[in-house]
Design a protein around this motif. Sequence first.
Motif, PDB file in Angstrom:
ATOM      1  N   MET A 108      -1.810  -7.191   1.630  1.00  0.00           N
ATOM      2  CA  MET A 108      -1.688  -5.678   1.334  1.00  0.00           C
ATOM      3  C   MET A 108      -2.296  -5.104   2.583  1.00  0.00           C
ATOM      4  SD  MET A 108      -0.030  -4.909  -1.503  1.00  0.00           S
ATOM      5  CE  MET A 108      -0.903  -3.349  -1.983  1.00  0.00           C
ATOM      6  N   PRO A 109      -1.630  -4.259   3.400  1.00  0.00           N
ATOM      7  CA  PRO A 109      -2.279  -3.485   4.305  1.00  0.00           C
ATOM      8  C   PRO A 109      -3.485  -2.672   3.773  1.00  0.00           C
ATOM      9  CG  PRO A 109       0.235  -2.748   4.185  1.00  0.00           C
ATOM     10  CD  PRO A 109      -0.208  -3.692   2.780  1.00  0.00           C
ATOM     11  N   ALA A 110      -4.483  -2.600   4.526  1.00  0.00           N
ATOM     12  CA  ALA A 110      -5.815  -1.831   4.313  1.00  0.00           C
ATOM     13  C   ALA A 110      -5.215  -0.274   3.950  1.00  0.00           C
ATOM     14  CB  ALA A 110      -6.887  -1.872   5.381  1.00  0.00           C
ATOM     15  N   GLY A 111      -5.773   0.228   2.737  1.00  0.00           N
ATOM     16  CA  GLY A 111      -5.445   1.419   2.297  1.00  0.00           C
ATOM     17  C   GLY A 111      -4.265   1.483   1.124  1.00  0.00           C
ATOM     18  N   ALA A 112      -3.336   0.561   1.346  1.00  0.00           N
ATOM     19  CA  ALA A 112      -2.350   0.509   0.321  1.00  0.00           C
ATOM     20  C   ALA A 112      -2.901  -0.034  -0.948  1.00  0.00           C
ATOM     21  CB  ALA A 112      -1.110  -0.461   0.552  1.00  0.00           C
ATOM     22  N   ASP A 113      -2.354   0.251  -2.296  1.00  0.00           N
ATOM     23  CA  ASP A 113      -2.759  -0.227  -3.666  1.00  0.00           C
ATOM     24  C   ASP A 113      -1.897  -0.282  -4.434  1.00  0.00           C
ATOM     25  OD1 ASP A 113      -1.923   2.427  -4.357  1.00  0.00           O
ATOM     26  OD2 ASP A 113      -3.933   3.040  -4.338  1.00  0.00           O
ATOM     27  N   THR A 114      -0.490  -0.054  -4.319  1.00  0.00           N
ATOM     28  CA  THR A 114       0.728  -0.407  -4.899  1.00  0.00           C
ATOM     29  C   THR A 114       1.802  -0.809  -4.210  1.00  0.00           C
ATOM     30  OG1 THR A 114      -0.098   1.642  -6.334  1.00  0.00           O
ATOM     31  CG2 THR A 114       2.052   0.881  -6.748  1.00  0.00           C
ATOM     32  N   VAL A 115       2.928  -1.599  -4.970  1.00  0.00           N
ATOM     33  CA  VAL A 115       4.005  -2.104  -4.350  1.00  0.00           C
ATOM     34  C   VAL A 115       5.229  -1.630  -5.199  1.00  0.00           C
ATOM     35  CG1 VAL A 115       5.306  -4.066  -3.643  1.00  0.00           C
ATOM     36  CG2 VAL A 115       2.784  -3.914  -3.230  1.00  0.00           C
ATOM     37  N   ALA A 116       6.011  -1.226  -4.808  1.00  0.00           N
ATOM     38  CA  ALA A 116       7.558  -0.923  -5.630  1.00  0.00           C
ATOM     39  C   ALA A 116       8.624  -1.964  -5.210  1.00  0.00           C
ATOM     40  CB  ALA A 116       8.211   0.525  -4.803  1.00  0.00           C
ATOM     41  N   MET A 117       9.053  -2.757  -5.996  1.00  0.00           N
ATOM     42  CA  MET A 117       9.948  -3.686  -5.901  1.00  0.00           C
ATOM     43  C   MET A 117      11.169  -2.961  -5.305  1.00  0.00           C
ATOM     44  SD  MET A 117      10.034  -5.369  -9.779  1.00  0.00           S
ATOM     45  CE  MET A 117      11.292  -6.670  -9.506  1.00  0.00           C
ATOM     46  N   GLN A 118      11.988  -4.110  -4.251  1.00  0.00           N
ATOM     47  CA  GLN A 118      12.954  -3.413  -3.730  1.00  0.00           C
ATOM     48  C   GLN A 118      14.177  -3.159  -4.369  1.00  0.00           C
ATOM     49  OE1 GLN A 118      13.451  -6.930  -0.707  1.00  0.00           O
ATOM     50  NE2 GLN A 118      14.997  -7.806  -2.426  1.00  0.00           N
ATOM     51  N   GLU A 119      14.330  -4.000  -5.557  1.00  0.00           N
ATOM     52  CA  GLU A 119      15.466  -3.623  -6.457  1.00  0.00           C
ATOM     53  C   GLU A 119      15.534  -2.089  -6.978  1.00  0.00           C
ATOM     54  OE1 GLU A 119      14.263  -7.702  -8.041  1.00  0.00           O
ATOM     55  OE2 GLU A 119      13.588  -5.886  -6.659  1.00  0.00           O
TER      56      GLU A 119
END
Length: 416
Positions: A108-119
């Motif tokens: 995870m990039p520093a500062g990022a905390d959430t991921v959205a699925m590509q679908e």
Amino acid sequence: MTGRFAADAGLMTIDQALARLEARLAPAVGTETVPLRQGLFRILAEDVVAGLDVPPHDNSAVDGWAFRHADLAEPGKLPVVGRVAAGHPFAGVLPSGGAVRIFTGAPMPAGADTVAMQEDCKEDGDAVVLPTRLKRGDNARRAGEDVTSGSVVLRAGTRLRPQELGLAAAIGRAELPVYRPLRVAVFSTGDEIREPGAALPPGCIYDSNRFTAGALLRGLGAEVTDLGILPDRLEVIRDALAEAAATHDLILTSGGVSVGDEDHIKPAVLALGSLDFWRLAIKPGRPVAIGEIGGGEGTGTPFVGLPGNPVAVMITFMLIARPMVLRLMGATDTGLKRFAVEAGFACKHKQGRREYLRAKLVHADGRLVAAKFPSDGSGVLTSMVWSDGLVDIPEDRGDIAPGEMVEFVTYAEMMR
């Protein structure tokens, strides 16, 4: 008599026998360090402590886009400012208001905390439209969420399965300290016993016991020395026991443990060491001899004498010899897991003894039902091939009627 075991003339329950084994037996072998690839089914000799977090960094659980949850607002459109793949960390800190294309396992990039699925996302030129229903931390794995540095991940005495080896690899361990294999001498007794493939004179039978017992021992990780078939002569059996005790960690025999004129195991063992003749309150397999050869006060070579009937050999091995072998090899968990099934049979049961019925599991209208083998004879080895395991009927239970719940233990469980 002296040694690990004290004599007991009466019938003993199997739970009492197992408790005595657990209390009086300790590992009988040294240790060595082996590569992970050689560790399968070996017994761990020391605790394994993690030297790092697993995973070692926050990472994405999916393919998609990483962002700051605080930046997510309608319509959820953020500019894409970079790309990060597994093994290739994002340089610097994610700018506020931006998103990064990310792939499964990537840091995870520093500062990022959430991921959205590509679908769930839609690319729009140099930007991405994200779903706004996401919660902070969705689809992100945190550093140490599986293993925390400094924690004990594997305990000494654990028998190493593929999953334990995988966990050791995940924390970077290339080798593990394990107990050495137990050296076990095996022989059968009986003037009527012949080697498979040899001529079979009238009144004789082929020896199956050494082959089943030897295979069970090897399945547990022991090194087996096959001493063959010994005649019903006290001096021959006594000399074989003495010689085997000098170079082995355990001696296992079949036959000759009852009280007949031609049963010489008990006097042979007593001439060399000590014997606790366990007349177990079980069916099949009441006569089982436990003791030691040579030494004194627990310093001799442990000995287990199984009955002569082939079914009784297998069942008493799995119930008594198996935990004994595992304990001598350093294992700490030697118990058996049972589960409840419906009885598909009727059985009269004499209270005061524990009975083990050979059974096969079948499905009946969505229910798991135990079908009993027609014969209870302890010489019917085909019953062990036909069945999946044993129905365990406790000493205090009465007759069994069809449809009642009973406890079942699989052969797979008893052979590991």
